[in-house]
Design a protein around this motif. Structure first.
Motif, PDB file in Angstrom:
ATOM      1  N   LEU A 145      -7.223  12.885 -19.798  1.00 18.84           N
ATOM      2  CA  LEU A 145      -6.986  14.199 -19.209  1.00 18.84           C
ATOM      3  C   LEU A 145      -7.940  14.475 -18.056  1.00 18.84           C
ATOM      4  N   GLY A 146      -9.164  13.954 -18.138  1.00 14.53           N
ATOM      5  CA  GLY A 146     -10.106  14.086 -17.020  1.00 14.53           C
ATOM      6  C   GLY A 146      -9.613  13.368 -15.776  1.00 14.53           C
ATOM      7  N   TRP A 147      -9.039  12.186 -15.958  1.00 15.71           N
ATOM      8  CA  TRP A 147      -8.493  11.446 -14.810  1.00 15.71           C
ATOM      9  C   TRP A 147      -7.321  12.197 -14.193  1.00 15.71           C
ATOM     10  N   VAL A 148      -6.490  12.791 -15.037  1.00 13.61           N
ATOM     11  CA  VAL A 148      -5.350  13.560 -14.523  1.00 13.61           C
ATOM     12  C   VAL A 148      -5.859  14.754 -13.718  1.00 13.61           C
ATOM     13  N   GLU A 149      -6.906  15.402 -14.192  1.00 14.94           N
ATOM     14  CA  GLU A 149      -7.480  16.525 -13.441  1.00 14.94           C
ATOM     15  C   GLU A 149      -8.027  16.062 -12.094  1.00 14.94           C
ATOM     16  N   GLN A 150      -8.643  14.882 -12.056  1.00 14.55           N
ATOM     17  CA  GLN A 150      -9.129  14.338 -10.782  1.00 14.55           C
ATOM     18  C   GLN A 150      -7.975  14.097  -9.824  1.00 14.55           C
ATOM     19  N   LEU A 151      -6.861  13.586 -10.326  1.00 20.16           N
ATOM     20  CA  LEU A 151      -5.703  13.342  -9.467  1.00 20.16           C
ATOM     21  C   LEU A 151      -5.132  14.638  -8.908  1.00 20.16           C
TER      22      LEU A 151
END
Length: 95
Positions: free
Chosen positions: A35-41
């Motif tokens: 979910l952190g990676w999705v937020e970065q995207l």
């Protein structure tokens, strides 16, 4: 957004996946990282990037629409178990 043990158990239940308590504890940080990676995207500005369907440019290779193998009814009907009047013969299904 953060994922806790109860959310992991609910996701596993909805997915019909049996997970042990140890697996639930291991999945909590993994799902939070995802979910952190999705937020970065979502922070990336893509407003000036055109949508694309492939990485390389593709062009349709068109050919002329020409009949190349017609007029072979006799050869096709030679494979039929029953041929009648130039057509496939089939058993009657409606009385």
């Amino acid at each position: 957004m953060s994922v806790d043990k109860e959310t992991v158990k609910k996701i596993a239940n909805l997915s019909r996946i049996a997970v042990t308590e140890e697996e639930v504890e291991a999945l909590v940080p993994e799902l939070n990282n995802i979910l952190g990676w999705v937020e970065q995207l979502s922070e990336v500005d893509c407003s000036k990037v055109e949508p694309m369907t492939a990485v390389i440019p593709n062009k349709l290779r068109l050919r002329d629409d020409v009949v190349s193998d017609g007029d072979v009814r006799d050869k096709v009907l030679a494979n039929a178990p029953v041929a009648e009047h130039g057509f496939f013969g089939v058993p009657k299904v409606i009385e």
